[in-house]
Design a protein around this motif. Structure first.
Motif, short mmCIF file in Angstrom:
data_model
loop_
_atom_site.label_atom_id
_atom_site.label_comp_id
_atom_site.label_asym_id
_atom_site.label_seq_id
_atom_site.Cartn_x
_atom_site.Cartn_y
_atom_site.Cartn_z
N GLN A 1 -70.14 32.92 -72.25
CA GLN A 1 -70.39 31.56 -72.73
C GLN A 1 -70.28 30.51 -71.63
O GLN A 1 -70.78 29.41 -71.77
N ARG A 2 -69.59 30.83 -70.55
CA ARG A 2 -69.32 29.86 -69.48
C ARG A 2 -70.59 29.59 -68.69
O ARG A 2 -71.25 30.50 -68.21
N LEU A 3 -70.93 28.31 -68.55
CA LEU A 3 -72.13 27.91 -67.82
C LEU A 3 -71.82 27.27 -66.48
O LEU A 3 -72.60 27.40 -65.54
N SER A 4 -70.71 26.53 -66.40
CA SER A 4 -70.30 25.94 -65.12
C SER A 4 -68.82 25.59 -65.16
O SER A 4 -68.25 25.37 -66.23
N GLY A 5 -68.23 25.54 -63.98
CA GLY A 5 -66.81 25.21 -63.88
C GLY A 5 -65.96 26.36 -64.39
O GLY A 5 -66.40 27.50 -64.52
N GLU A 6 -64.72 26.02 -64.70
CA GLU A 6 -63.74 26.97 -65.21
C GLU A 6 -63.14 26.44 -66.51
O GLU A 6 -61.92 26.27 -66.61
N GLY B 1 -65.92 21.36 -67.79
CA GLY B 1 -66.81 22.47 -67.51
C GLY B 1 -67.89 22.49 -68.59
O GLY B 1 -67.99 21.57 -69.40
N ALA B 2 -68.69 23.55 -68.59
CA ALA B 2 -69.77 23.66 -69.57
C ALA B 2 -69.77 25.06 -70.18
O ALA B 2 -69.50 26.05 -69.48
N MET B 3 -70.09 25.12 -71.47
CA MET B 3 -70.16 26.40 -72.18
C MET B 3 -71.21 26.34 -73.28
O MET B 3 -71.54 25.25 -73.77
N SER B 4 -71.74 27.49 -73.64
CA SER B 4 -72.67 27.57 -74.76
C SER B 4 -71.90 28.00 -76.00
O SER B 4 -70.84 28.62 -75.91
N GLY C 1 -67.52 13.90 -73.10
CA GLY C 1 -68.45 14.97 -72.79
C GLY C 1 -69.74 14.79 -73.56
O GLY C 1 -70.01 13.72 -74.12
N THR C 2 -70.52 15.85 -73.60
CA THR C 2 -71.78 15.85 -74.34
C THR C 2 -71.93 17.17 -75.08
O THR C 2 -71.34 18.19 -74.70
#
Length: 112
Positions: A24-29, A53-56, A71-72
């Motif tokens: 699920q992790r897209l960027s960062g930690e 960070g970003a996750m799906s 965030g968004t």
């Protein structure tokens, strides 16, 4: 099950944060944590937090109120992006595919 009344300081509850799974992790930690507070009319009430960070994700039916952070949420089907900040109330629908990008640790109270 909630008792007749429940009061909690949702902004300061200690949450155990765990790394977002690699799938699920897209960027960062980013790290997330959740605590269930009880249920109401068949829905769970709880507190959730995500660090930057970003996750799906694939959503469940949920209403939440952002307590703190920023965030968004981007909706993959439409490409629309929703800005999130303290005080926002949001309704998500089951099955929506989203991308959460947190810039300041985000904490919400949810009913799902």
């Amino acid at each position: 099950m909630l008792d007749l009344a429940l009061k909690t300081a949702a902004a300061s509850i200690e949450l155990e944060l765990e790394p977002v799974p690699a799938s699920q992790r897209l960027s960062g930690e980013p790290r997330t944590g959740t605590v269930a507070l009880g249920d109401f009319a068949g829905s769970e009430i709880g507190v959730w937090e995500m660090t930057p960070g970003a996750m799906s994700d694939v959503e469940a039916d949920e209403v939440f109120v952002v307590l703190s952070g920023a965030g968004t949420v981007e909706f993959e089907e439409t490409g629309e992006t929703m800005l999130l900040g303290a005080g926002d109330v949001v309704l998500l629908r089951e099955g929506q595919r989203t991308i959460w990008t947190v810039t300041q640790t985000l904490r919400k109270v949810y009913i799902a």
